[in-house]
Design a protein around this motif. Sequence first.
Motif, PDB file in Angstrom:
ATOM      1  N   PHE A 116       0.849  -1.182   0.000  1.00  0.00           N
ATOM      2  CA  PHE A 116       0.000   0.000   0.000  1.00  0.00           C
ATOM      3  C   PHE A 116       0.885   1.232   0.000  1.00  0.00           C
ATOM      4  O   PHE A 116       1.914   1.259   0.688  1.00  0.00           O
ATOM      5  CB  PHE A 116      -0.917   0.016   1.232  1.00  0.00           C
ATOM      6  N   ALA A 117       0.474   2.228  -0.767  1.00  0.00           N
ATOM      7  CA  ALA A 117       1.266   3.448  -0.872  1.00  0.00           C
ATOM      8  C   ALA A 117       0.357   4.657  -1.031  1.00  0.00           C
ATOM      9  O   ALA A 117      -0.788   4.541  -1.467  1.00  0.00           O
ATOM     10  CB  ALA A 117       2.200   3.359  -2.082  1.00  0.00           C
ATOM     11  N   ILE A 118       0.906   5.785  -0.673  1.00  0.00           N
ATOM     12  CA  ILE A 118       0.283   7.073  -0.958  1.00  0.00           C
ATOM     13  C   ILE A 118       1.107   7.672  -2.076  1.00  0.00           C
ATOM     14  O   ILE A 118       2.332   7.791  -1.948  1.00  0.00           O
ATOM     15  CB  ILE A 118       0.314   7.998   0.265  1.00  0.00           C
ATOM     16  N   VAL A 119       0.475   8.010  -3.184  1.00  0.00           N
ATOM     17  CA  VAL A 119       1.214   8.589  -4.303  1.00  0.00           C
ATOM     18  C   VAL A 119       0.649   9.960  -4.648  1.00  0.00           C
ATOM     19  O   VAL A 119      -0.532  10.239  -4.444  1.00  0.00           O
ATOM     20  CB  VAL A 119       1.181   7.692  -5.565  1.00  0.00           C
ATOM     21  N   GLU A 120       1.531  10.797  -5.138  1.00  0.00           N
ATOM     22  CA  GLU A 120       1.147  12.121  -5.620  1.00  0.00           C
ATOM     23  C   GLU A 120       1.338  12.097  -7.125  1.00  0.00           C
ATOM     24  O   GLU A 120       2.425  11.782  -7.614  1.00  0.00           O
ATOM     25  CB  GLU A 120       2.053  13.167  -4.993  1.00  0.00           C
ATOM     26  N   LEU A 121       0.279  12.381  -7.868  1.00  0.00           N
ATOM     27  CA  LEU A 121       0.335  12.392  -9.321  1.00  0.00           C
ATOM     28  C   LEU A 121       0.339  13.830  -9.813  1.00  0.00           C
ATOM     29  O   LEU A 121      -0.450  14.647  -9.341  1.00  0.00           O
ATOM     30  CB  LEU A 121      -0.872  11.661  -9.916  1.00  0.00           C
ATOM     31  N   THR A 122       1.206  14.124 -10.777  1.00  0.00           N
ATOM     32  CA  THR A 122       1.289  15.460 -11.365  1.00  0.00           C
ATOM     33  C   THR A 122       1.159  15.332 -12.871  1.00  0.00           C
ATOM     34  O   THR A 122       1.846  14.515 -13.480  1.00  0.00           O
ATOM     35  CB  THR A 122       2.631  16.121 -11.021  1.00  0.00           C
ATOM     36  N   SER A 123       0.281  16.126 -13.467  1.00  0.00           N
ATOM     37  CA  SER A 123       0.140  16.068 -14.922  1.00  0.00           C
ATOM     38  C   SER A 123       1.360  16.701 -15.564  1.00  0.00           C
ATOM     39  O   SER A 123       1.859  17.733 -15.120  1.00  0.00           O
ATOM     40  CB  SER A 123      -1.140  16.760 -15.380  1.00  0.00           C
ATOM     41  N   LYS A 124       1.877  16.036 -16.609  1.00  0.00           N
ATOM     42  CA  LYS A 124       3.101  16.483 -17.268  1.00  0.00           C
ATOM     43  C   LYS A 124       2.879  16.916 -18.706  1.00  0.00           C
ATOM     44  O   LYS A 124       3.578  17.788 -19.195  1.00  0.00           O
ATOM     45  CB  LYS A 124       4.170  15.372 -17.223  1.00  0.00           C
ATOM     46  N   SER A 125       1.962  16.284 -19.405  1.00  0.00           N
ATOM     47  CA  SER A 125       1.696  16.676 -20.788  1.00  0.00           C
ATOM     48  C   SER A 125       0.307  16.201 -21.176  1.00  0.00           C
ATOM     49  O   SER A 125      -0.275  15.351 -20.514  1.00  0.00           O
ATOM     50  CB  SER A 125       2.746  16.083 -21.733  1.00  0.00           C
ATOM     51  N   THR A 181      -2.667  -1.284   7.097  1.00  0.00           N
ATOM     52  CA  THR A 181      -4.066  -1.370   7.513  1.00  0.00           C
ATOM     53  C   THR A 181      -4.731   0.001   7.448  1.00  0.00           C
ATOM     54  O   THR A 181      -5.862   0.135   6.980  1.00  0.00           O
ATOM     55  CB  THR A 181      -4.169  -1.955   8.931  1.00  0.00           C
ATOM     56  N   ALA A 182      -4.021   1.036   7.914  1.00  0.00           N
ATOM     57  CA  ALA A 182      -4.577   2.393   7.883  1.00  0.00           C
ATOM     58  C   ALA A 182      -4.831   2.850   6.448  1.00  0.00           C
ATOM     59  O   ALA A 182      -5.871   3.446   6.161  1.00  0.00           O
ATOM     60  CB  ALA A 182      -3.633   3.365   8.592  1.00  0.00           C
ATOM     61  N   LEU A 183      -3.887   2.566   5.549  1.00  0.00           N
ATOM     62  CA  LEU A 183      -4.077   2.966   4.150  1.00  0.00           C
ATOM     63  C   LEU A 183      -5.219   2.187   3.505  1.00  0.00           C
ATOM     64  O   LEU A 183      -6.007   2.749   2.742  1.00  0.00           O
ATOM     65  CB  LEU A 183      -2.787   2.777   3.355  1.00  0.00           C
ATOM     66  N   ALA A 184      -5.315   0.902   3.822  1.00  0.00           N
ATOM     67  CA  ALA A 184      -6.418   0.100   3.283  1.00  0.00           C
ATOM     68  C   ALA A 184      -7.757   0.621   3.807  1.00  0.00           C
ATOM     69  O   ALA A 184      -8.733   0.716   3.052  1.00  0.00           O
ATOM     70  CB  ALA A 184      -6.228  -1.368   3.650  1.00  0.00           C
ATOM     71  N   ASP A 185      -7.810   0.984   5.090  1.00  0.00           N
ATOM     72  CA  ASP A 185      -9.038   1.540   5.671  1.00  0.00           C
ATOM     73  C   ASP A 185      -9.389   2.871   5.012  1.00  0.00           C
ATOM     74  O   ASP A 185     -10.552   3.137   4.712  1.00  0.00           O
ATOM     75  CB  ASP A 185      -8.892   1.735   7.181  1.00  0.00           C
ATOM     76  N   LYS A 239      -8.550   3.854   2.011  1.00  0.00           N
ATOM     77  CA  LYS A 239      -8.983   3.566   0.639  1.00  0.00           C
ATOM     78  C   LYS A 239     -10.437   3.114   0.632  1.00  0.00           C
ATOM     79  O   LYS A 239     -11.247   3.589  -0.178  1.00  0.00           O
ATOM     80  CB  LYS A 239      -8.084   2.494   0.025  1.00  0.00           C
ATOM     81  N   ARG A 240     -10.785   2.210   1.550  1.00  0.00           N
ATOM     82  CA  ARG A 240     -12.170   1.740   1.613  1.00  0.00           C
ATOM     83  C   ARG A 240     -13.124   2.881   1.979  1.00  0.00           C
ATOM     84  O   ARG A 240     -14.219   2.989   1.425  1.00  0.00           O
ATOM     85  CB  ARG A 240     -12.299   0.592   2.611  1.00  0.00           C
ATOM     86  N   ALA A 241     -12.704   3.744   2.894  1.00  0.00           N
ATOM     87  CA  ALA A 241     -13.544   4.881   3.289  1.00  0.00           C
ATOM     88  C   ALA A 241     -13.760   5.829   2.113  1.00  0.00           C
ATOM     89  O   ALA A 241     -14.876   6.318   1.895  1.00  0.00           O
ATOM     90  CB  ALA A 241     -12.905   5.630   4.461  1.00  0.00           C
ATOM     91  N   MET A 242     -12.715   6.086   1.352  1.00  0.00           N
ATOM     92  CA  MET A 242     -12.842   6.962   0.188  1.00  0.00           C
ATOM     93  C   MET A 242     -13.750   6.319  -0.861  1.00  0.00           C
ATOM     94  O   MET A 242     -14.580   6.992  -1.483  1.00  0.00           O
ATOM     95  CB  MET A 242     -11.454   7.268  -0.390  1.00  0.00           C
ATOM     96  N   TRP A 243     -13.625   5.008  -1.057  1.00  0.00           N
ATOM     97  CA  TRP A 243     -14.475   4.296  -2.011  1.00  0.00           C
ATOM     98  C   TRP A 243     -15.931   4.369  -1.580  1.00  0.00           C
ATOM     99  O   TRP A 243     -16.819   4.609  -2.394  1.00  0.00           O
ATOM    100  CB  TRP A 243     -14.002   2.849  -2.147  1.00  0.00           C
ATOM    101  N   ALA A 252      -9.055  10.183   7.410  1.00  0.00           N
ATOM    102  CA  ALA A 252      -9.117   8.763   7.748  1.00  0.00           C
ATOM    103  C   ALA A 252      -7.793   8.265   8.306  1.00  0.00           C
ATOM    104  O   ALA A 252      -7.736   7.214   8.918  1.00  0.00           O
ATOM    105  CB  ALA A 252      -9.491   7.945   6.516  1.00  0.00           C
ATOM    106  N   LEU A 253      -6.720   9.024   8.119  1.00  0.00           N
ATOM    107  CA  LEU A 253      -5.392   8.599   8.564  1.00  0.00           C
ATOM    108  C   LEU A 253      -4.949   9.280   9.856  1.00  0.00           C
ATOM    109  O   LEU A 253      -3.834   9.071  10.307  1.00  0.00           O
ATOM    110  CB  LEU A 253      -4.360   8.891   7.465  1.00  0.00           C
ATOM    111  N   LEU A 254      -5.797  10.092  10.434  1.00  0.00           N
ATOM    112  CA  LEU A 254      -5.377  10.851  11.612  1.00  0.00           C
ATOM    113  C   LEU A 254      -4.906   9.962  12.748  1.00  0.00           C
ATOM    114  O   LEU A 254      -3.959  10.293  13.452  1.00  0.00           O
ATOM    115  CB  LEU A 254      -6.492  11.781  12.079  1.00  0.00           C
ATOM    116  N   ASP A 255      -5.555   8.813  12.960  1.00  0.00           N
ATOM    117  CA  ASP A 255      -5.138   7.926  14.046  1.00  0.00           C
ATOM    118  C   ASP A 255      -3.725   7.403  13.845  1.00  0.00           C
ATOM    119  O   ASP A 255      -2.930   7.368  14.774  1.00  0.00           O
ATOM    120  CB  ASP A 255      -6.094   6.736  14.174  1.00  0.00           C
ATOM    121  N   VAL A 256      -3.399   6.983  12.633  1.00  0.00           N
ATOM    122  CA  VAL A 256      -2.066   6.425  12.398  1.00  0.00           C
ATOM    123  C   VAL A 256      -1.005   7.526  12.346  1.00  0.00           C
ATOM    124  O   VAL A 256       0.126   7.313  12.745  1.00  0.00           O
ATOM    125  CB  VAL A 256      -2.038   5.541  11.127  1.00  0.00           C
ATOM    126  N   THR A 257      -1.362   8.711  11.885  1.00  0.00           N
ATOM    127  CA  THR A 257      -0.361   9.768  11.806  1.00  0.00           C
ATOM    128  C   THR A 257      -0.060  10.356  13.180  1.00  0.00           C
ATOM    129  O   THR A 257       0.951  11.025  13.344  1.00  0.00           O
ATOM    130  CB  THR A 257      -0.801  10.889  10.846  1.00  0.00           C
TER     131      THR A 257
END
Length: 145
Positions: free
Chosen positions: A42-51, A82-86, A88-92, A114-119
């Motif tokens: 599981f990862a948190i990614v930042e996407l930036t438009s390039k072209s 687990t926090a990231l999976a939770d 993701k499910r909450a956002m879905w 949704a990540l405040l507890d883990v952070t």
Amino acid sequence: MPKLTPADVPEIKLDSAAAAIEVSLTREMRRGLFEKPGRTVFAIVELTSKSYTGHAEGEAKDPQVKVRVTSCEVARSDEDATALADAKRAMWRGRQIDGTLDEVGEGPQRPDAALLDVTANKPTEDELKEHRRRQEQRRRDEYVR
């Protein structure tokens, strides 16, 4: 930049510069992904438009935008995964309730809530600055010897 009509939904293409993902993975994670097909991280990614690829008047080409992973952090513990999976499910669930599963747009606001507890147990920016200051001081002290 070409103008999109309300009916246009650009196709998203991921460019080949994925170095941000590679450097965020530990050696063990890389080996696990290679040795155990189907393994998930599981990862948190930042996407930036390039072209973008526009569409000329009268051309039947769909609009496309190329995005790059400009930042990535991978869960390094079961608790983080687990926090990231939770989250993701909450956002879905939020997209399902909002009826935006097939829409392009901002999506749910404040998904980080949704990540405040883990952070709460993670280092703060000030703690990171202090850690870097101590590392630099140790490096200087070794150089002086």
